[in-house]
Design an enzyme around this catalytic site. Structure first.
Site, short mmCIF file in Angstrom:
data_model
loop_
_atom_site.label_atom_id
_atom_site.label_comp_id
_atom_site.label_asym_id
_atom_site.label_seq_id
_atom_site.Cartn_x
_atom_site.Cartn_y
_atom_site.Cartn_z
CG HIS A 170 -3.14 -1.72 -2.11
ND1 HIS A 170 -3.02 -0.89 -3.19
CD2 HIS A 170 -1.91 -1.71 -1.50
CE1 HIS A 170 -1.79 -0.39 -3.23
NE2 HIS A 170 -1.09 -0.88 -2.23
CB SER A 206 0.66 1.84 -6.65
OG SER A 206 -0.19 1.37 -5.64
CE LYS A 232 6.93 5.52 -1.56
NZ LYS A 232 6.16 4.28 -1.36
P1 ADP Z 1 3.89 2.11 0.79
O1 ADP Z 1 4.34 3.35 0.11
O2 ADP Z 1 3.63 2.27 2.24
O3 ADP Z 1 4.69 0.86 0.47
P2 ADP Z 1 1.85 0.95 -0.88
O4 ADP Z 1 0.54 1.55 -1.25
O5 ADP Z 1 2.82 0.68 -2.01
O6 ADP Z 1 2.44 1.91 0.20
O7 ADP Z 1 1.63 -0.40 -0.10
C1 ADP Z 1 0.91 -0.43 1.11
C2 ADP Z 1 1.00 -1.82 1.69
O8 ADP Z 1 0.37 -2.75 0.82
C3 ADP Z 1 2.42 -2.35 1.88
O9 ADP Z 1 2.43 -3.15 3.03
C4 ADP Z 1 2.64 -3.20 0.66
O10 ADP Z 1 3.59 -4.23 0.89
C5 ADP Z 1 1.26 -3.79 0.48
N1 ADP Z 1 1.02 -4.18 -0.91
C6 ADP Z 1 1.21 -3.45 -2.02
N2 ADP Z 1 0.90 -4.16 -3.13
C7 ADP Z 1 0.52 -5.38 -2.69
C8 ADP Z 1 0.11 -6.60 -3.34
N3 ADP Z 1 0.07 -6.69 -4.66
N4 ADP Z 1 -0.20 -7.65 -2.57
C9 ADP Z 1 -0.13 -7.56 -1.22
N5 ADP Z 1 0.26 -6.47 -0.54
C10 ADP Z 1 0.59 -5.40 -1.26
#
Ligand code: ADP
Length: 165
Positions: free
Chosen positions: A17, A128, A41
């Site tokens: 992130h 995450s 979630k």
């Molecule tokens: P959501 O529940 O909206 O998917 P996340 O916190 O899992 O929320 O992810 C938020 C954003 O960050 C999404 O666009 C996801 O694809 C991106 N993201 C999550 N992990 C990574 C990573 N390791 N590298 C790049 N982008 C990521």
């Protein structure tokens, strides 16, 4: 003034992130990292805990703000004057859902365009969910998340971070 929204669960924030935040912040005048509070979630961290963790991690980035929101991302973008939504793409498996989401957001608010940033190879495996899985068994998460939040994650699992070292 180019204002972008980077919405997500951030439960918890990872280096993946943070990499997206740093890169997106270079592309726009203002980037608002927006924690989705009403996620179905069943999050590990409350919305305000997640906001605080992100605020600490982005303290050195002057054009990045952090907030939380409920409801539709496209509505929140309109309320905050953002015309771009930033999302990260890790693998092909992310693509189908992200495409659908981007198209839906554009239909709800046609002022909005989604910008996809391809993840840095170093973080393409990182989510995450993986962080929580490893932490719940007392594994080392120092390569996944900023140091300042490591113990906060362990404490959710009643694990003392110091005893691991
Ligand atoms: P959501 O529940 O909206 O998917 P996340 O916190 O899992 O929320 O992810 C938020 C954003 O960050 C999404 O666009 C996801 O694809 C991106 N993201 C999550 N992990 C990574 C990573 N390791 N590298 C790049 N982008 C990521």
């Amino acid at each position: 003034m180019k204002r972008a929204l980077y919405p997500g669960s951030f439960d918890p924030l990872t280096f993946g992130h943070l990499d997206i935040i740093r890169r997106a912040a270079r592309m726009v005048d203002e980037l608002n990292v927006a924690v989705l509070a009403n996620s179905a979630k069943n999050p590990l961290f409350s919305a305000s805990e997640r906001v605080n963790m992100i605020k600490e991690a982005v303290a050195g980035l002057p054009n990045v703000t952090v907030s939380s929101f409920d409801g539709l991302t496209a509505d929140y973008a309109r309320q905050t004057g953002a015309t771009f939504i930033v999302r990260g793409l890790r693998a092909v498996t992310d693509f189908e859902y992200e495409l659908q989401l981007a198209q839906t957001n554009h239909v709800i608010n046609d002022d909005i365009d989604t910008i996809f940033l391809v993840t840095d190879l170093r973080y393409s495996y990182l989510s995450s969910t993986i962080v929580k899985e490893v932490a719940s068994y007392g594994g080392d998460i120092s390569k996944f998340v900023p140091e300042s939040i490591i113990d906060r994650i362990y404490s959710k699992y009643h694990i003392s971070g110091r005893s691991l070292k």
